[in-house]
Write an enzyme that holds these catalytic residues in place. Structure first.
Site, PDB file in Angstrom:
ATOM      1  N   ASP A  99      -8.655  -0.080  27.347  1.00 40.17           N
ATOM      2  CA  ASP A  99      -7.485   0.681  27.619  1.00 40.17           C
ATOM      3  C   ASP A  99      -8.190   1.808  27.743  1.00 40.17           C
ATOM      4  OD1 ASP A  99      -4.161   0.255  26.736  1.00 40.17           O
ATOM      5  OD2 ASP A  99      -5.159   1.829  27.856  1.00 40.17           O
ATOM      6  N   GLU A 254      -2.163   1.719  35.365  1.00 40.09           N
ATOM      7  CA  GLU A 254      -0.818   1.934  34.939  1.00 40.09           C
ATOM      8  C   GLU A 254      -0.099   2.944  35.602  1.00 40.09           C
ATOM      9  OE1 GLU A 254       0.455   3.617  31.472  1.00 40.09           O
ATOM     10  OE2 GLU A 254       2.233   2.503  31.103  1.00 40.09           O
ATOM     11  N   ASP A 327       5.092  -1.580  25.565  1.00 41.81           N
ATOM     12  CA  ASP A 327       5.834  -0.540  25.787  1.00 41.81           C
ATOM     13  C   ASP A 327       7.410  -0.944  26.213  1.00 41.81           C
ATOM     14  OD1 ASP A 327       3.569   1.419  27.737  1.00 41.81           O
ATOM     15  OD2 ASP A 327       4.340   1.369  25.427  1.00 41.81           O
TER      16      ASP A 327
HETATM   17  O1  TEU Z   1       2.946   4.423  28.946  1.00 42.41           O
HETATM   18  C1  TEU Z   1       3.211   5.251  29.868  1.00 42.41           C
HETATM   19  C2  TEU Z   1       4.791   5.438  30.043  1.00 42.41           C
HETATM   20  O2  TEU Z   1       5.343   5.674  30.821  1.00 42.41           O
HETATM   21  C3  TEU Z   1       5.346   5.284  28.894  1.00 42.41           C
HETATM   22  O3  TEU Z   1       6.419   6.215  28.695  1.00 42.41           O
HETATM   23  C4  TEU Z   1       6.206   3.938  29.039  1.00 42.41           C
HETATM   24  O4  TEU Z   1       6.561   3.682  30.304  1.00 42.41           O
HETATM   25  C5  TEU Z   1       7.665   4.186  28.237  1.00 42.41           C
HETATM   26  O5  TEU Z   1       7.280   4.186  26.973  1.00 42.41           O
HETATM   27  C6  TEU Z   1       8.487   2.935  28.690  1.00 42.41           C
HETATM   28  O6  TEU Z   1       9.578   3.114  28.337  1.00 42.41           O
HETATM   29  C7  TEU Z   1       1.484   4.518  28.341  1.00 42.41           C
HETATM   30  C8  TEU Z   1       1.477   3.587  27.352  1.00 42.41           C
HETATM   31  O7  TEU Z   1       1.385   2.330  27.761  1.00 42.41           O
HETATM   32  C9  TEU Z   1       2.158   4.067  26.123  1.00 42.41           C
HETATM   33  O8  TEU Z   1       2.135   3.051  25.111  1.00 42.41           O
HETATM   34  C10 TEU Z   1       1.775   5.375  25.700  1.00 42.41           C
HETATM   35  O9  TEU Z   1       2.699   5.982  24.893  1.00 42.41           O
HETATM   36  C11 TEU Z   1       1.861   6.273  26.835  1.00 42.41           C
HETATM   37  O10 TEU Z   1       1.204   5.917  28.141  1.00 42.41           O
HETATM   38  C12 TEU Z   1       0.945   7.751  26.555  1.00 42.41           C
HETATM   39  O11 TEU Z   1      -0.462   7.422  26.607  1.00 42.41           O
END
Ligand code: TEU
Length: 549
Positions: A99, A254, A327
């Protein structure tokens, strides 16, 4: 066309290390636990494992706040253990994808410590520092994804710094070539170590629309922070890191908020940016003015969204395929019926998703139908996003705690983060200690042993789907065509490659789908189904079938 890349016929398994398997009894999953479960992953048949972050971190956002990009946090293990995991995974033919979290660092990273130390520090411009607005408040109206302003005043130098996420996650300034060079050097260090690629965290946010950062206070939503220079950054990254390494590495970006036309540019192989992206359209359809405001989901809307992405990337580019991750809530609870029809609805969505065109991602526990959790108290939750939302909604907006907790139950990220349910022993076999978050109370009946003991095993259904993708080019490469897009119950589509056509028919509802199917299946060979035997014309609740016509 040139031989299709390996990831077009691959399935990727996402491990959230913190919750996967704990080998030293401290209640937190670790690399030793993952090593012990490589046989399980090999049996499932996955081609690659994406590890959520295991780098040194104060863990405010469970490792997405990185303090040191080139080491392993002691809670997860060591670099030596990582090298052992990598070697053992490779021996089993499983690739390891790391990641990459470079939109921001932890506020405890040396780079930020230097940057904040003085306005003239050489690393000052590695982050986004701005003076207060005239009223002394934040430079503009941007909000953090984790509630509150996206700016925090730093007393040491009396300026604000930008953080799209927690205040402990200051955003790096990618306009600065020194930042980009440092990131590329780190990426090359990991590829030289043998890792097989990167999942890139909110990678489209690294390019900020600078006019927005320095502009007047925009409307609350501020619009997407993504600037056009994102393509330059990703093409530069490709040149500096991946080019000349044989083209075998997997890159998945992402990208919250991007459109199909953006995705064609990002994943067009001729542009050498990324192989595929995680888009968010289909996991936003059931959310209202914010993610915790759950709305009913319309099947036609879901079908329209997913087929728009299938059509948009049919000729150029490539889709990722996912219905949950660390998430998102658990797919069988969000899109299926996790009580009366847990097996049927979990296998229906597995078949539907894995027969789309793209690379499927399995999130740990999805392969045994793990469900959402409903803790009685907000104190049982751990996720910074949910906890900040709860505090803001109750304290600042005077919402009722019960109503806010209901939103956390439905959409909270901890739904995906309760311990992996291995067996019916204490803490679901996840740890011999006290887990960092409680296991879902339903683990005695939902775990990898119970699932595979039964005739109707979700795990074995996933094994069949993965094997099918490995064996049949039509699954990996066949053209997609949605059928009956307006039908409220039926999810049906075909995949065609040469003279071979597959047909999926699925009843995504609790009600039987009566009468002759709106698509003709006569003469088709049933390849895979989630009910024993076929009974006449219709489809039973959550029944899914795959035919070769
Ligand atoms: O998530 C990106 C993001 O947009 C998050 O706000 C996520 O979409 C949201 O929680 C969904 O409701 C990435 C990672 O996957 C997440 O775990 C991290 O908290 C975030 O970035 C910050 O690094």
């Amino acid at each position: 066309s040139a031989a299709a890349p390996w990831w077009t016929r691959a399935v990727v398994y996402q491990v959230y290390p913190r919750s996967f398997a704990d080998s030293d009894g401290d209640g937190v999953g670790d690399l030793g636990g993952i090593r012990a479960k490589l046989g399980y992953l090999a049996e499932l048949g996955v081609d690659a494992v994406w590890l959520s972050p295991v780098y040194p971190s104060p863990q405010h956002d469970n490792g997405y706040d990185i303090r040191d990009y080139q080491d392993i946090d002691p809670v997860f293990g060591s670099l030596a253990e990582f090298d052992a995991l990598l070697a053992e995974a490779h021996e089993r033919g499983i690739k390891i994808v790391m990641d990459l979290v470079v939109n921001h660092t932890s506020d405890e990273h040396d780079w930020f410590q230097e940057s904040r130390s003085s306005r003239t520090n050489p690393r000052r411009d590695w982050y986004w520092w701005r003076p207060a607005a005239a009223d002394g408040g934040p430079p503009n109206g941007w909000r953090s994804a984790f509630s509150g302003p996206a700016w925090t005043l730093d007393g040491a130098t009396g300026e604000y710094y930008l953080h799209l996420f927690a205040r402990q996650q200051p955003d790096l300034n990618w306009e600065n070539a020194e930042v980009r060079r440092a990131v590329y050097a780190m990426m090359n260090w990991w590829l030289d170590r043998g890792v097989d690629g990167f999942r890139m965290d909110v990678i489209n946010f690294i390019a900020k629309r600078v006019e927005l950062v320095d502009g007047p206070r925009p409307s609350v939503d501020g619009g997407s922070p993504m600037g056009p220079q994102i393509h330059d950054y990703l093409q530069e990254m490709h040149r500096e890191v991946f080019a000349g390494r044989g083209g075998e590495h997997l890159t998945v970006g992402e990208m919250p908020g991007v459109s199909v036309s953006d995705a064609v540019l990002f994943t067009d192989p001729a542009r050498a940016e990324v192989d595929m992206i995680f888009q968010f359209e289909h996991v936003s359809l059931d959310q209202g003015e914010h993610k915790f405001h759950a709305l009913p989901l319309s099947l036609p809307a879901l079908k329209k969204s997913l087929s728009r992405w299938q059509d948009g990337l049919a000729d150029t580019g490539w889709n990722s395929l996912y219905l949950n991750n660390h998430d998102q809530p658990r797919l069988v609870s969000r899109f299926g019926n996790d009580s009366e029809y847990r097996y049927e609805s979990a296998t229906l969505w597995a078949l539907v998703l894995h027969l789309h065109r793209g690379t499927p991602y399995i999130y740990q526990g999805e392969e045994i139908g793990m469900t959402n959790v409903r803790f009685d108290s907000i104190d049982d939750y751990r996720d910074i996003e949910s906890l900040n939302h709860f505090r803001e909604a109750v304290q600042e907006f005077d919402r009722s705690p019960a109503a806010v907790l209901a939103g956390v139950h439905t959409m909270g990220r901890d739904n995906a983060r309760t311990p992996m349910q291995w067996d019916a022993s204490d803490n679901a076999g996840f740890t011999s200690g006290t887990p960092w978050i409680a296991a879902n109370p339903n683990f005695p009946g939902i775990n990898t042993v119970a699932d595979r003991a039964g005739e109707r095993s979700i795990f074995r259904f996933y094994q069949r789907l993965i094997a099918l993708r490995h064996e049949s080019p039509v699954v990996a490469l066949g053209a997609f065509s949605m059928l009956e897009p307006e039908h409220e119950q039926l999810y049906a589509f075909t995949r065609t490659l040469g003279d071979e056509t597959l047909l999926v028919v699925a009843n995504a509802s609790d009600a039987p789908l009566v009468g002759p199917l709106p698509v003709d299946v006569t003469g088709g060979d049933l390849v895979l189904g989630n009910y024993a035997g076929a009974d006449g014309s219709g489809l039973r609740p959550w029944e899914a079938r795959l035919y070769r016509l």
